[in-house]
Enzyme design. Structure first.
Site, PDB file in Angstrom:
ATOM      1  N   TRP A 317       2.331  -2.604  -2.198  1.00 38.38           N
ATOM      2  CA  TRP A 317       3.149  -2.321  -0.619  1.00 38.38           C
ATOM      3  C   TRP A 317       1.600  -1.431  -0.398  1.00 38.38           C
ATOM      4  CZ3 TRP A 317       3.861   2.316   1.409  1.00 38.38           C
ATOM      5  CH2 TRP A 317       4.184   2.106   2.995  1.00 38.38           C
ATOM      6  N   HIS A 318       1.632  -0.636  -1.051  1.00 38.90           N
ATOM      7  CA  HIS A 318       0.735   0.596  -0.874  1.00 38.90           C
ATOM      8  C   HIS A 318      -0.656  -0.060  -0.789  1.00 38.90           C
ATOM      9  CE1 HIS A 318       3.971   3.142  -2.243  1.00 38.90           C
ATOM     10  NE2 HIS A 318       3.574   3.870  -1.457  1.00 38.90           N
ATOM     11  N   GLY A 319      -1.407  -1.009  -1.140  1.00 35.98           N
ATOM     12  CA  GLY A 319      -2.971  -1.016  -0.635  1.00 35.98           C
ATOM     13  C   GLY A 319      -3.074  -1.965  -1.889  1.00 35.98           C
ATOM     14  N   PHE A 457      -1.918   2.504   4.097  1.00 35.19           N
ATOM     15  CA  PHE A 457      -0.863   1.774   3.400  1.00 35.19           C
ATOM     16  C   PHE A 457      -0.315   0.854   4.760  1.00 35.19           C
ATOM     17  CE2 PHE A 457      -0.631   6.131   1.148  1.00 35.19           C
ATOM     18  CZ  PHE A 457      -1.891   6.085   0.703  1.00 35.19           C
TER      19      PHE A 457
END
Length: 457
Positions: A317-319, A457
């Site tokens: 999810w963060h990248g 993000f």
């Protein structure tokens, strides 16, 4: 548009707030906030504002359908999840997937060059939580599309959270008050968040950038750790500052958002850290993924597997980068070890659990640094743990030592006690806020644009 920009601070916010205050009807106030939010997003994403409107319309329709007992509710829910995550995957992960496939297979498939819409991870998760909650019957489907559009697009929490659940503000959308007390509390909270961002986060970010971009030979072990600590404070004050500003803005318009941070660097375990850091994301994964997978109800092995899935997806999810995937798996290993045998020992300790947790968090953030700084991921870890030549950090300590000390104090409950002490006197309280605002505005005027880290993000 960035909260810490002159355009927002001097034009957008005063204009919207003044108009909102002058408009007497809540119906027209909501309409004003929708228009303002669309302008806010279109200022930086003029094309992708249509994508956001489509997302809100899609999830409005899906929620109405899953609320209908005569419809195929589960099928509609599955379609909503697939479409939402599919859109997110196309924009955020298609390039990473093709690059990884080319690297593994030796193919030369053209890599899609798709710009990432700001905040897509946040408003997608908000929209999904709404549809899922309607399916679970924990909230009624909203019949008025404009209310859903306001929920999805409301500018304070639109592009970097916190991730607000519809059930938490559904009543506020249709019935809320803008009181003098809320306005004052919101302004104070916003100014404190602004100070966190421009006075601490930006300065710590400059320190980290100078250290990590100075060249590999420049980094000694001590300097590498100083850079990692600077980044530790940068990411906390950047993101918690944004959350403070979002919560403050919400209050100014009559909304109450839940807290997103609770002094995470004072945690006594990795599990405790995730209870205190980015609370809205942690609770989202817990409610909509971990518990539906079985949580801790189906035995230890299943619980460990559930942790693996959640932490892997948290990293993703963060990248779209292997560093983020490694970061997610890193936290899976730590949480699994605590679950298996470490937690009882941590509960007995007093000081060392804090040191243990903070050390592991610093190492984890180093994976983020390796994603975008001028130092290679593996090299940074070698510099952190293997003694080598390089420049000692005396220059940075001389120039930023005081700010480092302030950063340490302000990320602990000590700052809350200090604020309560200052708040006993109304004049001292007002002067403190005025000084923070004045100094912050001076920094905004004198500095270049510095976007929030979590915009990525």
């Amino acid at each position: 548009m960035v909260f810490s920009s002159l355009v927002f601070l001097c034009i957008f916010l005063p204009t919207v707030f003044l108009l909102y205050t002058l408009v007497p009807s809540l119906k027209f106030r909501n309409g004003l906030l929708i228009v303002a939010s669309l302008i806010f997003y279109a200022y930086g994403e003029p094309v992708y504002v249509l994508l956001m409107i489509f997302s809100s319309l899609l999830n409005y329709i899906c929620a109405r359908l899953v609320a209908n007992e005569n419809a195929k509710r589960k099928l509609v829910l599955v379609l909503a999840v697939v479409i939402n995550l599919g859109i997110l995957a196309v924009f955020k992960y298609s390039g990473f997937f093709v690059e990884s496939l080319n690297s593994v297979t030796g193919l030369a498939i053209p890599v899609p060059q798709i710009d990432l819409p700001i905040g897509i991870s946040f408003f997608t998760f908000q929209a999904l939580s709404y549809v899922i909650d309607v399916y679970r019957k924990t909230v009624d489907a909203q019949k008025n599309y404009l209310y859903v559009l306001l929920y999805i697009t409301f500018f304070p929490q639109l592009i970097a959270g916190p991730i607000v659940k519809y059930r938490d503000i559904s009543e506020q959308i249709v019935d809320r008050e803008q009181t003098a007390e809320k306005i004052a509390d919101g302004m104070r909270r916003f100014i404190c968040g602004l100070a966190k961002k421009v006075l601490i986060a930006n300065t710590m970010g400059q320190t980290a950038d100078i250290i990590f971009n100075a060249g590999n030979d420049y980094l000694s072990v001590v300097t590498a750790w100083l850079g990692a600590l600077a980044y530790l404070f940068q990411i906390y004050y950047d993101f918690s500052g944004y959350s403070d500003m979002a919560i403050g803005l919400g209050k100014m318009f009559g909304f109450d958002f839940k807290e997103n941070f609770n002094y995470p660097y004072g945690a006594v375990s990795v599990k405790d850290f995730w209870r205190k850091w980015h609370i809205s994301l942690s609770t989202w994964f817990k409610e909509y993924l971990y518990i539906p997978l079985g949580g801790n109800r189906k035995g230890l092995k299943r619980q460990i597997f559930n942790l693996f899935v959640v932490e892997l997806l948290t990293g993703i999810w963060h990248g779209a980068n292997w560093n983020f995937i490694c970061w997610g798996l890193y936290y899976f290993v730590l949480l699994a070890l605590e679950k298996l045998f470490l937690l009882p020992y941590l509960k007995k300790g007093r000081v060392w659990p804090h040191i243990y947790t903070l050390f592991l968090v610093v190492v984890g953030w180093a994976m983020f640094v390796g994603n975008d700084a001028g130092v290679e991921f593996g090299l940074l870890f070698r510099k952190l743990f293997i003694p080598s030549g390089g420049v000692m950090p005396l220059y940075f300590l001389r120039n930023y030592g005081v700010l480092l000390a302030v950063s340490v104090v302000c990320c602990t409950p000590l700052i809350e006690k200090l604020w309560k002490l200052l708040s006993r006197n109304a004049i001292t309280k007002a002067l403190t806020i005025l000084v923070l605002l004045t100094v912050s505005m001076a920094y905004v005027v004198g500095s270049t644009n510095s976007p929030f880290l979590y915009f990525n993000f």
